[in-house]
Design a protein around this motif. Structure first.
Motif, mmCIF file in Angstrom:
data_model
loop_
_atom_site.group_PDB
_atom_site.id
_atom_site.type_symbol
_atom_site.label_atom_id
_atom_site.label_comp_id
_atom_site.label_asym_id
_atom_site.label_seq_id
_atom_site.Cartn_x
_atom_site.Cartn_y
_atom_site.Cartn_z
ATOM 1 N N LYS A 122 0.153 9.050 -5.168
ATOM 2 C CA LYS A 122 0.064 10.339 -4.462
ATOM 3 C C LYS A 122 1.308 11.201 -4.640
ATOM 4 O O LYS A 122 1.213 12.402 -4.835
ATOM 5 C CB LYS A 122 -0.230 10.104 -2.985
ATOM 6 C CG LYS A 122 -1.589 9.421 -2.813
ATOM 7 C CD LYS A 122 -2.088 9.363 -1.393
ATOM 8 C CE LYS A 122 -3.496 8.750 -1.367
ATOM 9 N NZ LYS A 122 -3.739 7.942 -0.181
ATOM 10 N N SER B 38 -8.695 5.311 -5.874
ATOM 11 C CA SER B 38 -8.221 6.565 -6.474
ATOM 12 C C SER B 38 -8.717 6.766 -7.906
ATOM 13 O O SER B 38 -8.657 7.868 -8.433
ATOM 14 C CB SER B 38 -6.688 6.599 -6.473
ATOM 15 O OG SER B 38 -6.201 5.597 -7.351
ATOM 16 N N THR C 124 0.843 -1.209 0.000
ATOM 17 C CA THR C 124 0.000 0.000 0.000
ATOM 18 C C THR C 124 0.874 1.254 0.000
ATOM 19 O O THR C 124 0.625 2.193 -0.769
ATOM 20 C CB THR C 124 -0.965 -0.041 1.203
ATOM 21 O OG1 THR C 124 -1.754 -1.239 1.081
ATOM 22 C CG2 THR C 124 -1.905 1.155 1.200
ATOM 23 N N ASN D 102 1.138 3.915 -3.198
ATOM 24 C CA ASN D 102 0.824 5.327 -2.938
ATOM 25 C C ASN D 102 1.972 6.269 -3.291
ATOM 26 O O ASN D 102 1.741 7.445 -3.553
ATOM 27 C CB ASN D 102 0.349 5.520 -1.507
ATOM 28 C CG ASN D 102 -1.117 5.117 -1.371
ATOM 29 O OD1 ASN D 102 -1.901 5.267 -2.325
ATOM 30 N ND2 ASN D 102 -1.491 4.583 -0.233
ATOM 31 N N ALA E 153 -6.095 0.123 -4.014
ATOM 32 C CA ALA E 153 -5.705 1.539 -4.135
ATOM 33 C C ALA E 153 -6.172 2.124 -5.470
ATOM 34 O O ALA E 153 -6.607 3.277 -5.531
ATOM 35 C CB ALA E 153 -4.194 1.672 -3.998
#
Ligand code: PHB
Length: 390
Positions: free
Chosen positions: A92, A118, A84, A88, A114
């Motif tokens: 992100k 997203s 995770t 990310n 995820a």
């Protein structure tokens, strides 16, 4: 801050905003996040996937639908506990447009979660986790490879129907891919009159096989089905031979057991039968061109992982072509891939409703350094996609 530096800062912000807007409209560089194993037992698989992906992009001048491709890479170490955080970093921190990954099913399930949350497009170029195109299926998630069930089910059918085996044992790493692979084999084997009477496991990525091989020797089944891949597959096939078992109990598996591993397995793998969606000696114009291109670019023979990486790039190209490079047009992007015929080196395939390849599964036999095509074990096999509502 002086007026001049304030103006400069504002100009920089305006440019950044413009660049983002341009990206969203399908111009500028497209950021592809490659999340793959670059360390551990699956390293060679990650490298082959990246090579295959880049080969397709490079054959198109480094662009897809007119957009230059920029790569951002993360080594996922085949470690679900870090998955995770790792995905990310791409979503992100790097703000990628699309994620391509990975090999390990446990890591891929965290990535699918995820991606679903997203909305980032995810193309899975290996991991067979049935859940990714089952309960976790989503419009923005695609697979260019297989479900764990597919080659496994086919091998079960071949072992019972064609090879006449009655009693089998299975052995694998205890994680999603291993469990699903042996279950797929059991389903195909038992539907055709066989019986799996013992299922052996060890933790991923352990390679201490000795005690389990002793158990197999004592139980004397008609056949053994094993799911291992990469470095672990090399060691298992060699240990199986060293224990003398290959002379009396045929070892079957999905083709991962012998794909990309034959240089290292040598004598130990000779004559082995496996099932997979790729084989050596397909001898089609498409596959021959791919193999020559791959060998020239990387000084290596391609394997199934290279094909899956190459086809992930093709699928991305199809979606981008339909949206003129704008991956933000999600509905058009998805619709284009859903109706595409992907011209893969493995043979043409289409997407199932749950976005998993509908593909031929080949029976192959190891001869020298090749997984030679024997026959088509099951034509146009569709994963049952149990639990997918889309
Ligand atoms: C998986 O974890 O899904 C997996 C890993 C390696 C393979 C095939 C499947 O070769």
């Amino acid at each position: 801050m002086t007026i001049r530096t304030t103006r400069l800062a504002l100009t920089a912000i305006a440019f950044a905003a413009l660049a983002t807007a341009a990206g969203a409209q399908g111009t500028g560089k497209l950021k592809v996040g490659l999340m793959l194993p670059y360390s551990g037992t699956y390293t060679a698989l990650g490298v082959a996937i990246e090579n295959g992906f880049k080969l397709y992009v490079d054959e198109h001048g480094g662009k897809l639908a007119g957009r230059e491709i920029e790569y951002l890479k993360v080594d996922d170490e085949s470690d679900p506990a870090k998955a995770t955080d790792n995905v990310n970093k791409l979503i992100k921190r790097d703000n990628v447009d699309v994620i391509v990954g990975t090999v390990h099913s446990g890591v891929a399930m965290a990535m699918a979660k995820a991606a679903k949350e997203s909305g980032t497009v995810l193309i899975v170029p290996n991991a067979g986790a049935d859940a990714v195109t089952g309960p976790m299926c989503a419009p923005n998630i695609f697979r260019s490879s297989f479900s764990n069930w597919q080659p496994a089910y086919a091998m079960g059918e071949v072992a019972a129907k064609q090879q006449g085996k009655k009693k089998a044992m299975t052995i694998t790493w205890k994680y999603a891919a291993g469990d699903e692979s042996v279950n797929g084999f059991k389903e195909g084997f038992e539907k055709n009159g066989g019986k799996v009477d013992k299922q052996l496991t060890l933790p991923f990525p352990n390679v201490e096989f000795q005690a389990l091989l002793t158990e197999i020797a004592a139980a004397k089944p008609d056949a053994v089905y094993a799911f291992f891949a990469g470095g672990g597959a090399v060691k298992f096939v060699k240990d199986y031979q060293a224990a003398g078992l290959n002379k009396t109990i045929p070892l079957y598996g999905p083709g991962f057991l012998t794909d990309g591993t034959l240089d290292a397995q040598g004598e130990a793998a000779q004559g082995m039968l496996t099932t997979l969606h790729y084989a050596d000696g397909l001898n089609t114009a498409r596959d021959n061109a791919f193999r020559v291109g791959y060998a020239k670019a990387f000084k290596l023979q391609p394997d199934v992982y290279a094909v899956q990486g190459y086809d992930a790039a093709q699928m991305l190209g199809v979606g981008l072509a339909a949206t003129k490079g704008d991956i933000g047009k999600k509905a058009e992007f998805t619709a284009a891939i859903e109706k595409a015929k992907i011209d893969s080196p493995r043979g043409t395939f289409t997407m199932s409703k749950s976005h998993n390849p509908v593909q031929d599964i080949y029976l192959r036999k190891v001869e020298g350094k090749e997984n030679k095509l024997v026959s088509i074990a099951i034509k146009g096999l569709t994963d049952p996609a149990r639990g997918c509502r889309m």
